[in-house]
Design a protein around this motif. Structure first.
Motif, PDB file in Angstrom:
ATOM      1  N   PRO A 174      82.052 -35.334 -43.625  1.00 39.01           N
ATOM      2  CA  PRO A 174      81.438 -34.853 -44.878  1.00 39.01           C
ATOM      3  C   PRO A 174      80.188 -34.012 -44.654  1.00 39.01           C
ATOM      4  O   PRO A 174      79.934 -33.061 -45.396  1.00 39.01           O
ATOM      5  CB  PRO A 174      81.116 -36.146 -45.633  1.00 39.01           C
ATOM      6  N   GLN A 175      79.388 -34.356 -43.628  1.00 35.76           N
ATOM      7  CA  GLN A 175      78.166 -33.595 -43.378  1.00 35.76           C
ATOM      8  C   GLN A 175      78.436 -32.248 -42.715  1.00 35.76           C
ATOM      9  O   GLN A 175      77.782 -31.251 -43.025  1.00 35.76           O
ATOM     10  CB  GLN A 175      77.216 -34.425 -42.489  1.00 35.76           C
ATOM     11  N   ILE A 176      79.410 -32.208 -41.790  1.00 35.91           N
ATOM     12  CA  ILE A 176      79.681 -30.974 -41.043  1.00 35.91           C
ATOM     13  C   ILE A 176      80.694 -30.100 -41.765  1.00 35.91           C
ATOM     14  O   ILE A 176      80.475 -28.904 -41.983  1.00 35.91           O
ATOM     15  CB  ILE A 176      80.171 -31.319 -39.621  1.00 35.91           C
ATOM     16  N   MET A 177      81.826 -30.691 -42.142  1.00 37.51           N
ATOM     17  CA  MET A 177      82.904 -29.916 -42.756  1.00 37.51           C
ATOM     18  C   MET A 177      82.694 -29.732 -44.249  1.00 37.51           C
ATOM     19  O   MET A 177      83.043 -28.691 -44.812  1.00 37.51           O
ATOM     20  CB  MET A 177      84.245 -30.617 -42.517  1.00 37.51           C
ATOM     21  N   GLY A 178      82.131 -30.781 -44.887  1.00 35.54           N
ATOM     22  CA  GLY A 178      81.999 -30.723 -46.334  1.00 35.54           C
ATOM     23  C   GLY A 178      83.370 -30.693 -46.987  1.00 35.54           C
ATOM     24  O   GLY A 178      84.327 -31.298 -46.529  1.00 35.54           O
ATOM     25  N   LEU A 221      85.764 -44.643 -39.068  1.00 35.05           N
ATOM     26  CA  LEU A 221      84.901 -44.813 -40.245  1.00 35.05           C
ATOM     27  C   LEU A 221      83.687 -43.901 -40.181  1.00 35.05           C
ATOM     28  O   LEU A 221      83.325 -43.252 -41.171  1.00 35.05           O
ATOM     29  CB  LEU A 221      84.464 -46.278 -40.362  1.00 35.05           C
ATOM     30  N   VAL A 222      83.043 -43.859 -39.013  1.00 35.39           N
ATOM     31  CA  VAL A 222      81.868 -42.993 -38.868  1.00 35.39           C
ATOM     32  C   VAL A 222      82.257 -41.530 -39.051  1.00 35.39           C
ATOM     33  O   VAL A 222      81.569 -40.761 -39.729  1.00 35.39           O
ATOM     34  CB  VAL A 222      81.207 -43.215 -37.491  1.00 35.39           C
ATOM     35  N   GLU A 223      83.406 -41.137 -38.458  1.00 41.44           N
ATOM     36  CA  GLU A 223      83.852 -39.751 -38.585  1.00 41.44           C
ATOM     37  C   GLU A 223      84.226 -39.411 -40.030  1.00 41.44           C
ATOM     38  O   GLU A 223      83.876 -38.343 -40.542  1.00 41.44           O
ATOM     39  CB  GLU A 223      85.048 -39.513 -37.657  1.00 41.44           C
ATOM     40  N   GLY A 224      84.932 -40.326 -40.701  1.00 40.83           N
ATOM     41  CA  GLY A 224      85.400 -40.037 -42.051  1.00 40.83           C
ATOM     42  C   GLY A 224      84.327 -40.122 -43.116  1.00 40.83           C
ATOM     43  O   GLY A 224      84.362 -39.373 -44.096  1.00 40.83           O
ATOM     44  N   LYS A 225      83.351 -41.031 -42.932  1.00 42.12           N
ATOM     45  CA  LYS A 225      82.346 -41.259 -43.971  1.00 42.12           C
ATOM     46  C   LYS A 225      81.055 -40.484 -43.750  1.00 42.12           C
ATOM     47  O   LYS A 225      80.337 -40.190 -44.726  1.00 42.12           O
ATOM     48  CB  LYS A 225      82.021 -42.757 -44.051  1.00 42.12           C
ATOM     49  N   ILE A 266      85.228 -27.975 -34.364  1.00 39.11           N
ATOM     50  CA  ILE A 266      84.762 -28.120 -32.977  1.00 39.11           C
ATOM     51  C   ILE A 266      83.650 -29.164 -32.890  1.00 39.11           C
ATOM     52  O   ILE A 266      83.646 -30.033 -31.987  1.00 39.11           O
ATOM     53  CB  ILE A 266      84.279 -26.770 -32.429  1.00 39.11           C
ATOM     54  N   LEU A 267      82.697 -29.117 -33.826  1.00 40.25           N
ATOM     55  CA  LEU A 267      81.602 -30.095 -33.809  1.00 40.25           C
ATOM     56  C   LEU A 267      82.118 -31.509 -34.050  1.00 40.25           C
ATOM     57  O   LEU A 267      81.687 -32.459 -33.381  1.00 40.25           O
ATOM     58  CB  LEU A 267      80.555 -29.720 -34.865  1.00 40.25           C
ATOM     59  N   VAL A 268      83.053 -31.662 -34.985  1.00 42.35           N
ATOM     60  CA  VAL A 268      83.633 -32.986 -35.250  1.00 42.35           C
ATOM     61  C   VAL A 268      84.383 -33.493 -34.023  1.00 42.35           C
ATOM     62  O   VAL A 268      84.287 -34.678 -33.669  1.00 42.35           O
ATOM     63  CB  VAL A 268      84.561 -32.918 -36.485  1.00 42.35           C
ATOM     64  N   ALA A 269      85.143 -32.602 -33.353  1.00 40.59           N
ATOM     65  CA  ALA A 269      85.891 -33.010 -32.165  1.00 40.59           C
ATOM     66  C   ALA A 269      84.952 -33.480 -31.061  1.00 40.59           C
ATOM     67  O   ALA A 269      85.225 -34.490 -30.386  1.00 40.59           O
ATOM     68  CB  ALA A 269      86.755 -31.839 -31.673  1.00 40.59           C
ATOM     69  N   ILE A 270      83.848 -32.767 -30.855  1.00 40.02           N
ATOM     70  CA  ILE A 270      82.879 -33.180 -29.827  1.00 40.02           C
ATOM     71  C   ILE A 270      82.279 -34.540 -30.166  1.00 40.02           C
ATOM     72  O   ILE A 270      82.144 -35.413 -29.291  1.00 40.02           O
ATOM     73  CB  ILE A 270      81.781 -32.108 -29.683  1.00 40.02           C
ATOM     74  N   CYS A 271      81.938 -34.742 -31.428  1.00 39.68           N
ATOM     75  CA  CYS A 271      81.375 -36.035 -31.846  1.00 39.68           C
ATOM     76  C   CYS A 271      82.374 -37.169 -31.639  1.00 39.68           C
ATOM     77  O   CYS A 271      82.017 -38.253 -31.147  1.00 39.68           O
ATOM     78  CB  CYS A 271      80.956 -35.968 -33.315  1.00 39.68           C
TER      79      CYS A 271
END
Length: 390
Positions: free
Chosen positions: A323-327, A315-319, A244-249
């Motif tokens: 990694p910071q939210i989902m790990g 790139l921002v989402e993948g790098k 959910i956090l990644v989708a919002i970002c």
């Protein structure tokens, strides 16, 4: 004195399977399969239960998602010395306020953009086809393309008629299946109405549920079952909250990027990217397709700017963001994710695509733990067997 001949249950093969108890378990599984086969022949008897489960699954899933989203917030409120009931009420009031704000401010604007996009999309599509035709006629593939005798003007003339026929057939299909449509809509409304009540009791007593399930199990199974439920809870929590956090970002980055380059329908495309990003790999393809059509229909250079924005977002989402939210909480290989999405989508449609990854993660936890139990049991019997023959 000759050594005692080992019995049937002490042979290496039976001990490898786990001994007498495991052999009985295999026989039990065989009988269970026979029972399932017989019940399949009289499955019509269980149709009312099937209807019950079909109506219960959706609100339970939605309430479970809400539970894992709001549980950290409830725990934060409780650490602030706020009683649990009052914390739940605060969460519900905040949620009602957020939904009201979206309905009043955001949804009307989205509706306007969607209506305008539906009206303008045929023009965008027409320009896309014409530009593609001109490019192919002047490219190195022109000889092959001209041999196809593709008539763009005829296609453009038939396009409104084809769209009208498609809409007419869709309306006719809806009219013929109006009873099914009403039934589905009624079930969806009932599910939405039921979700707040289920969510309330999950937030209130959700932490007691694992202990209640453990108390129903035999004492020797409770430790292993507790570990399985702990790992499953960790997997579900990490996936739902992180996704959910990644989708919002992603939605915010796409919206801001499209605003910067002057893309039409930036908010609508950002919301679409946010919604579809919950589906790994397939979601970005679905989201970028209408954006690419609009970009080509606007100006050729807009497609280049779209590609730059989309590349930066990915790139921002993948790098950084994922990694910071989902790990690496799920530990699922990308190829496995693709196979799971294809299989779950074929079996269960859109719900399967959305729930396939967390479902696979839970199944992986269960199978991994069962394998550890089997290996531990096998090593124990192997040691006992070596001592017996020594």
């Amino acid at each position: 004195m000759q050594p005692e001949k080992p019995s049937f249950f002490s042979t290496r093969f039976i001990q490898f399977l786990g001994g007498r108890n495991t052999l009985f378990l295999l026989i039990l599984i065989l009988l269970l399969g026979l029972i399932i086969f017989i019940f399949d022949l009289v499955s019509f008897v269980f149709y009312p239960m099937q209807v019950l489960l079909a109506n219960v699954v959706l609100p339970v899933i939605l309430a479970t998602i809400g539970y894992y989203l709001f549980r950290p917030l409830l725990q934060l409120l409780m650490r602030m010395k706020i009683p649990k009931i009052w914390g739940i009420l605060i969460i519900f009031l905040g949620l009602i306020g957020l939904i009201t704000l979206l309905i009043v401010l955001v949804f009307p604007f989205l509706k306007t953009q969607l209506t305008n996009l539906i009206q303008d999309f045929p023009q965008y599509f027409k320009k896309l086809v014409i530009d593609a035709d001109m490019f192919l006629r002047t490219s190195i593939f022109s000889s092959y393309y001209l041999n196809l005798e593709f008539d763009v003007e005829k296609l453009m003339q038939q396009l409104p008629e084809n769209i009208g026929n498609t809409l007419q057939n869709a309306v006719g299909g809806v009219a013929n299946g109006i009873g099914k449509v009403i039934s589905t809509l009624t079930g969806l409304i009932l599910a939405i109405v039921t979700v707040p009540f289920i969510l309330f009791y999950l937030l209130k007593d959700g932490e007691k549920l694992p202990q209640y399930i453990l108390n129903l199990l035999p004492p020797r199974m409770r430790e292993d079952a507790h570990q399985v439920m702990k790992d499953a809870d960790k997997q579900i929590s990490a996936y739902i909250q992180g996704q959910i956090l990644v989708a919002i970002c992603i939605g915010c980055m796409v919206f801001i990027g499209f605003l910067i380059i002057g893309m039409d329908y930036a908010l609508l495309l950002g919301v679409l990217a946010m919604i579809t990003s919950v589906v790994p790999y397939l979601g970005p393809i679905i989201a970028i397709t209408p954006a690419a059509v609009i970009a080509i229909g606007t100006a050729p250079f807009m497609l280049v700017k779209l590609a730059v924005v989309w590349t930066v977002v990915q790139l921002v989402e993948g790098k950084f963001i994922s990694p910071q939210i989902m790990g690496k909480s799920l530990h699922i290989h990308p190829i496995t994710i693709i196979f799971v999405l294809l299989t779950a989508g074929s079996l269960f449609g859109v719900p399967g695509v959305i729930l396939g990854i967390p479902g696979y993660a839970l199944l992986k936890v269960l199978i991994t733990h069962m394998y550890k139990l089997f290996k531990r049991r096998y090593n124990r019997h192997e040691t006992e067997l070596n001592h017996h023959y020594d």
